[in-house]
Write a protein that holds these residues in place. Sequence first.
Motif, mmCIF file in Angstrom:
data_model
loop_
_atom_site.group_PDB
_atom_site.id
_atom_site.type_symbol
_atom_site.label_atom_id
_atom_site.label_comp_id
_atom_site.label_asym_id
_atom_site.label_seq_id
_atom_site.Cartn_x
_atom_site.Cartn_y
_atom_site.Cartn_z
ATOM 1 N N VAL A 124 -7.997 -6.046 35.959
ATOM 2 C CA VAL A 124 -7.601 -4.715 35.499
ATOM 3 C C VAL A 124 -6.327 -4.238 36.214
ATOM 4 C CG1 VAL A 124 -8.321 -2.300 35.422
ATOM 5 C CG2 VAL A 124 -9.963 -4.092 34.893
ATOM 6 N N MET A 125 -6.247 -4.483 37.526
ATOM 7 C CA MET A 125 -5.099 -3.982 38.286
ATOM 8 C C MET A 125 -3.804 -4.704 37.900
ATOM 9 S SD MET A 125 -5.866 -1.397 39.993
ATOM 10 C CE MET A 125 -7.279 -0.755 39.121
ATOM 11 N N LEU B 129 -2.778 -3.094 34.788
ATOM 12 C CA LEU B 129 -2.245 -1.762 35.080
ATOM 13 C C LEU B 129 -0.805 -1.866 35.570
ATOM 14 C CD1 LEU B 129 -2.701 1.289 35.344
ATOM 15 C CD2 LEU B 129 -3.614 0.878 37.632
ATOM 16 N N VAL C 272 -7.741 -3.473 43.704
ATOM 17 C CA VAL C 272 -7.581 -2.021 43.854
ATOM 18 C C VAL C 272 -6.880 -1.710 45.176
ATOM 19 C CG1 VAL C 272 -8.825 0.155 44.139
ATOM 20 C CG2 VAL C 272 -9.560 -1.465 42.390
ATOM 21 N N MET D 161 -3.200 -2.389 44.941
ATOM 22 C CA MET D 161 -2.553 -1.405 44.081
ATOM 23 C C MET D 161 -2.418 -0.068 44.812
ATOM 24 S SD MET D 161 -1.137 -0.599 41.233
ATOM 25 C CE MET D 161 -1.501 -1.382 39.685
ATOM 26 N N ALA D 162 -3.479 0.342 45.510
ATOM 27 C CA ALA D 162 -3.433 1.608 46.239
ATOM 28 C C ALA D 162 -2.336 1.549 47.300
ATOM 29 C CB ALA D 162 -4.793 1.907 46.869
ATOM 30 N N LEU E 125 1.109 1.789 45.692
ATOM 31 C CA LEU E 125 1.421 3.134 45.193
ATOM 32 C C LEU E 125 1.635 4.114 46.339
ATOM 33 C CD1 LEU E 125 -1.012 3.312 42.144
ATOM 34 C CD2 LEU E 125 1.477 3.188 42.067
ATOM 35 N N LEU E 126 0.880 3.929 47.432
ATOM 36 C CA LEU E 126 1.060 4.820 48.583
ATOM 37 C C LEU E 126 2.447 4.641 49.188
ATOM 38 C CD1 LEU E 126 -2.457 4.647 50.256
ATOM 39 C CD2 LEU E 126 -1.365 6.656 49.229
ATOM 40 N N LEU F 137 5.078 3.798 47.528
ATOM 41 C CA LEU F 137 5.959 4.481 46.582
ATOM 42 C C LEU F 137 5.940 5.991 46.847
ATOM 43 C CD1 LEU F 137 7.533 3.172 44.242
ATOM 44 C CD2 LEU F 137 5.713 3.912 42.706
ATOM 45 N N GLU F 138 4.744 6.506 47.087
ATOM 46 C CA GLU F 138 4.562 7.933 47.352
ATOM 47 C C GLU F 138 5.304 8.313 48.642
ATOM 48 O OE1 GLU F 138 2.985 10.116 45.530
ATOM 49 O OE2 GLU F 138 2.460 11.795 46.838
#
Lengths: 288, 285
Positions: A249-250, A253, A271, A274-275, A278-279, A281-282
């Motif tokens: 799934v990831m 995504l 997951v 991916m987390a 994204l973190l 990126l944040e």
Amino acid sequence: MNEPILKTENLTHVYSPGTPFEMTALNGVDLEIRKGEILGIIGHTGSGKSTLIQHLNALIKPTSGRVLLEGRDINESKSAIRQARSRVGLVFQYPEYQLFEETVYKDIAFGPKNMKLSPEEIDRRVREAAGFVGVEELLDRSPFDLSGGQKRRVAIAGVIAMMPEVLVLDEPMAGLDPGGCREIMDNILSYHDKTGAAVVVVTHSMEEAARRADRMVVLNHGTVAMSGAPEEIFARGDELRKMGLAAPVMTELSQRLRALGVELPGTVYTVEQMAAALLELEGGRGRA
Amino acid sequence: MDDTAIKIENLTFFYPSEEEGQAPEDVLSGVDLTVEKGSFTAILGHNGSGKSTLARHLNALLLPKGGSVTVFGMDTRDEELTLEIRRRVGMVFQNPDNQIVSNVVEEDVAFAPENLGIPTPEIRTRVDEALKTVGMYEFRTHAPHLLSGGQKQRIAIAGVLAMRPKCVVFDEPTAMLDPQGRRDVMRIIGRMKKELGTTVILITHHMEEAAMADRVVVMSDGQIAMDGAPGEVFTRVEELEALGLTVPDTVKLMWELRQKGVDVPLDTLDVEECAKALAEHFKKK
């Protein structure tokens, strides 16, 4: 890179040759299982996975080609077959249906007994194997009084008690709830971590195959269609889908995100990854 | 008109104790559940939570020890109604191999309607229709045992559809199937609900499948622990994990991000929604 412990060379298997039902299940498969690695074998139903693993400890014989255990053909003699059976442990799908003894202890002891070990050694192995899968408390119980997940762990302990250097499991998590899946996976990994045995997990669930595999092999129509690190395999999502499989799934995504203009570095398939991506990126966004 | 397909009231069930003198343990204790006609309900729960036992009450395979189960107005305890109930409520089980009875696909699909005493020309129509619905019409003269697991499961579903049930209970129908087989079965379930108006009950361990339902019921220790729309139930991440369950990966990801203070929605049940929400968040700078 570790040296191979088990190898197939040009392995071909034809069922019912010379009859109208003739079917080539494996066609020239070259596979290497390296010492101490975790290998995921994936493929849709009918891709040849089960036929392949039954060759790994000489349960069935190649129509042509060879299976080599540390360089020696496992089908060359009776003693070679016997060696392969104790050094390569096979856990079938739904192994809990194969429990048959009066107690959990006796069931786990069945394999080591057949290896003609001393009673002390058998006892030691039963307790150790029970420890790996967390069923020490259940040794005196009847296997038929246990829950589905417990039965499966007892069945796995029965194979672990033979202390195989290669542990092969066919869909070990099929039909279990998420908690049961995690437990079984942890059990298998603890055997791997403590003994350094190679572990081969045959599955069609990409997520669980991805989580700990060092390497993956994709079977399709009886041949090796892909082989490589999980991130290399999962980067080929379209091809996987064409073979009736799916990318995690990831991974899907991250492909969707890319199409929407959010670029993530590298291939992401869990997951956690991916987390983390994204973190990052944040964080970058905060500084910008 | 009554919109209720299934009404379960204070249902209690236990299997007989194996050891004499020992009180049997309740597998279901006081379950209340009402299911609307034409709805799609997913039932989740860890192994041993009682969900399969509950399912077997819906077509009178098991009868209540306490409380009652009423399907389409019929009380399952009334033995005279058993046949009528089984005609209305079909069951599809996990292992397709255990559900195939014949050597030819179309004969297998015809088995149930034949037993219902339906006239032959009508059976022909129903079998063809059912096979088309599951996309196996071209395989009608094949031998089921030579088909893949996913194809066999579709044949088993066609066999149930040929009875023209009003409700179908699926007990982990995809547990033994590969991803393609799983996708096919889920697509058929979607069609049954949409095109045939069938009431669907799906028991599953796959959270992604449950997320496709209108309603998610979570069982634990023989009782209903949660009940709501997928978006509601799956956002209760910690509660579900405490019950030995998980949430869809996309929800889990959003939950992890929110724990770290990233302001994203939690109820993204599929990849598409999740990608959109993330893109929106990361693009507004």
